[in-house]
Write a protein that holds these residues in place. Structure first.
Motif, PDB file in Angstrom:
ATOM      1  N   PRO A  84       0.765  -1.142   0.250  1.00 38.53           N
ATOM      2  CA  PRO A  84      -0.020  -0.276  -0.199  1.00 38.53           C
ATOM      3  C   PRO A  84       0.322   0.904  -0.072  1.00 38.53           C
ATOM      4  O   PRO A  84       0.826   2.560  -1.041  1.00 38.53           O
ATOM      5  CB  PRO A  84      -0.593   0.041   1.183  1.00 38.53           C
ATOM      6  N   MET A  85       1.907   1.379   0.896  1.00 34.86           N
ATOM      7  CA  MET A  85       2.825   2.700   0.933  1.00 34.86           C
ATOM      8  C   MET A  85       3.824   2.768  -0.321  1.00 34.86           C
ATOM      9  O   MET A  85       3.926   4.238  -0.649  1.00 34.86           O
ATOM     10  CB  MET A  85       3.870   2.278   1.162  1.00 34.86           C
ATOM     11  N   THR A  86       3.860   2.334  -1.762  1.00 39.57           N
ATOM     12  CA  THR A  86       3.506   2.429  -3.087  1.00 39.57           C
ATOM     13  C   THR A  86       2.647   3.532  -3.439  1.00 39.57           C
ATOM     14  O   THR A  86       3.250   3.965  -4.235  1.00 39.57           O
ATOM     15  CB  THR A  86       3.292   1.143  -3.773  1.00 39.57           C
ATOM     16  N   MET A  87       2.027   3.483  -2.688  1.00 34.11           N
ATOM     17  CA  MET A  87       0.401   4.199  -4.025  1.00 34.11           C
ATOM     18  C   MET A  87       1.422   6.036  -3.158  1.00 34.11           C
ATOM     19  O   MET A  87       1.021   6.843  -4.187  1.00 34.11           O
ATOM     20  CB  MET A  87      -0.497   4.469  -3.909  1.00 34.11           C
ATOM     21  N   VAL A  88       1.482   5.928  -1.926  1.00 34.78           N
ATOM     22  CA  VAL A  88       2.260   7.035  -1.246  1.00 34.78           C
ATOM     23  C   VAL A  88       3.749   7.184  -1.894  1.00 34.78           C
ATOM     24  O   VAL A  88       3.950   8.155  -1.758  1.00 34.78           O
ATOM     25  CB  VAL A  88       2.926   6.712   0.476  1.00 34.78           C
ATOM     26  N   ALA A  89       4.401   7.023  -1.888  1.00 36.32           N
ATOM     27  CA  ALA A  89       5.935   6.320  -2.446  1.00 36.32           C
ATOM     28  C   ALA A  89       5.817   7.978  -3.981  1.00 36.32           C
ATOM     29  O   ALA A  89       6.441   8.290  -4.520  1.00 36.32           O
ATOM     30  CB  ALA A  89       7.111   5.461  -2.756  1.00 36.32           C
ATOM     31  N   CYS A  93       3.113   9.202  -5.866  1.00 27.93           N
ATOM     32  CA  CYS A  93       2.566  10.707  -5.411  1.00 27.93           C
ATOM     33  C   CYS A  93       3.295  11.783  -5.080  1.00 27.93           C
ATOM     34  O   CYS A  93       3.717  12.726  -5.898  1.00 27.93           O
ATOM     35  CB  CYS A  93       1.346  10.759  -4.344  1.00 27.93           C
ATOM     36  N   LEU A  94       4.752  10.947  -4.191  1.00 26.30           N
ATOM     37  CA  LEU A  94       5.945  11.464  -3.512  1.00 26.30           C
ATOM     38  C   LEU A  94       6.308  11.679  -5.029  1.00 26.30           C
ATOM     39  O   LEU A  94       7.089  12.814  -5.010  1.00 26.30           O
ATOM     40  CB  LEU A  94       6.766  11.373  -2.776  1.00 26.30           C
ATOM     41  N   ALA A  95       6.634  11.017  -6.052  1.00 29.33           N
ATOM     42  CA  ALA A  95       7.882  11.420  -6.720  1.00 29.33           C
ATOM     43  C   ALA A  95       7.383  11.844  -8.051  1.00 29.33           C
ATOM     44  O   ALA A  95       7.798  12.502  -8.360  1.00 29.33           O
ATOM     45  CB  ALA A  95       7.487   9.334  -7.457  1.00 29.33           C
ATOM     46  N   VAL A  96       5.939  12.051  -7.851  1.00 28.76           N
ATOM     47  CA  VAL A  96       5.419  13.007  -8.419  1.00 28.76           C
ATOM     48  C   VAL A  96       5.456  14.045  -9.091  1.00 28.76           C
ATOM     49  O   VAL A  96       5.612  14.770  -9.365  1.00 28.76           O
ATOM     50  CB  VAL A  96       3.693  12.145  -9.609  1.00 28.76           C
ATOM     51  N   ALA A  97       4.845  14.468  -7.308  1.00 25.34           N
ATOM     52  CA  ALA A  97       5.508  15.771  -6.949  1.00 25.34           C
ATOM     53  C   ALA A  97       6.631  16.210  -7.466  1.00 25.34           C
ATOM     54  O   ALA A  97       6.970  17.632  -7.877  1.00 25.34           O
ATOM     55  CB  ALA A  97       4.533  15.967  -5.264  1.00 25.34           C
ATOM     56  N   MET A 110       5.386   3.191 -11.828  1.00 23.33           N
ATOM     57  CA  MET A 110       3.922   3.348 -12.607  1.00 23.33           C
ATOM     58  C   MET A 110       4.764   2.035 -14.184  1.00 23.33           C
ATOM     59  O   MET A 110       3.402   1.192 -13.691  1.00 23.33           O
ATOM     60  CB  MET A 110       4.506   4.725 -13.306  1.00 23.33           C
ATOM     61  N   MET A 111       5.536   1.488 -14.103  1.00 20.85           N
ATOM     62  CA  MET A 111       5.406   0.312 -14.731  1.00 20.85           C
ATOM     63  C   MET A 111       5.419  -0.851 -13.578  1.00 20.85           C
ATOM     64  O   MET A 111       5.011  -2.092 -14.503  1.00 20.85           O
ATOM     65  CB  MET A 111       7.002   0.214 -14.905  1.00 20.85           C
ATOM     66  N   ALA A 112       5.922  -1.109 -12.597  1.00 18.61           N
ATOM     67  CA  ALA A 112       5.274  -1.605 -11.679  1.00 18.61           C
ATOM     68  C   ALA A 112       3.807  -2.005 -11.670  1.00 18.61           C
ATOM     69  O   ALA A 112       3.810  -2.844 -11.687  1.00 18.61           O
ATOM     70  CB  ALA A 112       6.250  -1.616 -10.122  1.00 18.61           C
ATOM     71  N   TYR A 113       3.086  -0.802 -11.605  1.00 19.80           N
ATOM     72  CA  TYR A 113       1.946  -0.731 -11.462  1.00 19.80           C
ATOM     73  C   TYR A 113       0.703  -1.089 -12.890  1.00 19.80           C
ATOM     74  O   TYR A 113       0.045  -1.694 -12.569  1.00 19.80           O
ATOM     75  CB  TYR A 113       1.091   1.064 -11.172  1.00 19.80           C
ATOM     76  N   ALA A 114       1.737  -0.797 -14.006  1.00 18.65           N
ATOM     77  CA  ALA A 114       1.453  -1.484 -15.187  1.00 18.65           C
ATOM     78  C   ALA A 114       1.593  -3.220 -15.608  1.00 18.65           C
ATOM     79  O   ALA A 114       0.625  -4.106 -15.749  1.00 18.65           O
ATOM     80  CB  ALA A 114       2.113  -1.165 -16.172  1.00 18.65           C
ATOM     81  N   ALA A 127      -5.613  -1.244  -7.384  1.00 23.07           N
ATOM     82  CA  ALA A 127      -4.766  -1.032  -6.148  1.00 23.07           C
ATOM     83  C   ALA A 127      -5.867  -0.130  -5.167  1.00 23.07           C
ATOM     84  O   ALA A 127      -5.755  -0.054  -4.038  1.00 23.07           O
ATOM     85  CB  ALA A 127      -3.383  -0.495  -6.205  1.00 23.07           C
ATOM     86  N   PHE A 128      -7.045   0.670  -5.890  1.00 28.10           N
ATOM     87  CA  PHE A 128      -7.479   1.823  -5.010  1.00 28.10           C
ATOM     88  C   PHE A 128      -9.234   1.211  -4.662  1.00 28.10           C
ATOM     89  O   PHE A 128      -9.662   1.149  -3.318  1.00 28.10           O
ATOM     90  CB  PHE A 128      -7.858   3.080  -5.737  1.00 28.10           C
TER      91      PHE A 128
END
Length: 322
Positions: A222-227, A229-233, A253-257, A303-304
Motif C-alpha cells: 500500500p505504501m507504494t502509492m504514497v511513494a 505520489c511523492l515522486a510525481v510531486a 508506474m511500470m510496476a503498476y502497469a 490498488a484503490f
C-alpha cells in the motif's frame, strides 16, 4: 559442492560474455546485453543465491581485469547484484503453522511455507531499475544541467546528421526529456522478463524449490502509492531532484502497469473471448506502446478499489482456479 561451483562459474562466464558483447556494436549484442542477468538468475533459483553470488563475483572480477574498473562496477550493480538479490527473495519463505486436529485430539501442525510476496519482489525490481538508471546518469555528471548537456551532446552526435536542423533540435529536446524515464522503463521490464524466464527454465528442469507463484494475484504494498505520489510531486522540480523523481515515477508506474496486467488476467477469467482479449491487449502494447497507460490506470484503480478481490469474492470457488 563441486557441481555448484561449476554451475556458478559457467553462469558467471555466460553472463559476463553477454554483458561484454555490447562492445562489438552488433545489433544482436543489444539483446544479449539485456539478457545478461538471466544465467545468474537461473543459477540463483536452481542452485541457490550463494551459487549466483560466486558466479557474479567471478564474472565481475574477470571483466574488471580485462576491461577495467568501470566495467566491473557496471556489471556488479546492474547485473550481478539484482540477479542475486531477486533470486534470494524469490526463494525466501518462512514456516507458518496452522493447527488442525491430530490423532487422539492432539494438535498437528502441517508444514506450510509463506513465500515472499510477488508484489514486493516487483517493487524491489522497480527499485533496482531506478537506482541503476540514476547511477548511469551520475557517470555523466553530478548536477542536472551537466547531465542534460551530456545527453544532448550524445543525441546530437547520433541524430545531428538526420533531417533539418529545426526538426533535429525538436527531436533531441524531446528525447533528452524522456530518456531518463525511458531508461528506467527498459530496466524494470528487462529485469522482470529475466526473472520470469529464469523461473520458467528452472520449473521445466524440476529444480525450483518452491511452488510457481500465482502471478495474477501480485499486488504492490500500500505504501507504494504514497511513494508514487511523492515522486510525481518532486518530478516537477528542476535539477537533479526532478530528473531522479521522474525516474522513480516511471519505474513505479511500470510496476503498476504489471499489476494492471495481473488484474486483467483475473478479471477476464471465465470469459469465452479471454484469449482474444489478452492477446489483443498484449499486441497493442507491444506494437503501439501507448496502451500501456491503460494498464497503468487499471493497476492504480485496482490498488484503490480492489477489483480483483471483489471479483474473486463473487466467483464460485471452482472457477477461481487458474
Amino acid at each position: 559442492m563441486i557441481a555448484s561451483l561449476l554451475i556458478a562459474f559457467a553462469a558467471g562466464a555466460a553472463s559476463a560474455l553477454m554483458f561484454a558483447s555490447i562492445i562489438s556494436g552488433a545489433l544482436i549484442s543489444l539483446l544479449l546485453f539485456y539478457l545478461a542477468p538471466l544465467p545468474l538468475m537461473v543459477a540463483a533459483l536452481g542452485w541457490g543465491p550463494v551459487t549466483a553470488a560466486i558466479g557474479g563475483i567471478a564474472a565481475g572480477t574477470s571483466l574488471g581485469l580485462l576491461f577495467g574498473m568501470p566495467y566491473l562496477a557496471a556489471f556488479v550493480f546492474t547485473v550481478a547484484l539484482p540477479a542475486w538479490w531477486l533470486g534470494h527473495l524469490a526463494l525466501l519463505g518462512r514456516p507458518v503453522t496452522a493447527e488442525v486436529p491430530g490423532v487422539n485430539g492432539a494438535a498437528a501442525t502441517p508444514p506450510v511455507v509463506e513465500w515472499y510476496p510477488v508484489g514486493r519482489i516487483l517493487l524491489w525490481t522497480a527499485g533496482f531499475a531506478a537506482f541503476t538508471t540514476m547511477g548511469a546518469l551520475l557517470t555523466l555528471g553530478t548536477d542536472g544541467d551537466t547531465i542534460v548537456s551530456a545527453l544532448r551532446r550524445a543525441l546530437t552526435r547520433i541524430l545531428g546528421s538526420r533531417g533539418g536542423a529545426g526538426d533535429s533540435e525538436q527531436v533531441i529536446n524531446a528525447l533528452v526529456t524522456i530518456a531518463p524515464a525511458a531508461a528506467a522503463i527498459v530496466a524494470i521490464m528487462t529485469l522482470t522478463l529475466n526473472l520470469w524466464l529464469a523461473g520458467r527454465i528452472i520449473v521445466t528442469s524440476g529444480r525450483l524449490n518452491r511452488p510457481w507463484p500465482e502471478l495474477k494475484s501480485a499486488a504492490l504494498p500500500p505504501m507504494t502509492m504514497v511513494a508514487l505520489c511523492l515522486a510525481v510531486a518532486l518530478s516537477f522540480m528542476g535539477g537533479l531532484i526532478g530528473i531522479f523523481s521522474q525516474i522513480f515515477t516511471s519505474a513505479l508506474m511500470m510496476a503498476y502497469a504489471l499489476t494492471g496486467f495481473a488484474a486483467l488476467h483475473t478479471l477476464t477469467m471465465g470469459m469465452k473471448s479471454r484469449v482474444m482479449v489478452l492477446g489483443l491487449t498484449y499486441a497493442m502494447v507491444l506494437v503501439l506502446g501507448w496502451p500501456i497507460l491503460t494498464m497503468v490506470g487499471l493497476g492504480l484503480a485496482d490498488a484503490f478499489f480492489g477489483f480483483r478481490q471483489r471479483f474473486l469474492a463473487r466467483k464460485p470457488p471452482s472457477s477461481t482456479a487458474a
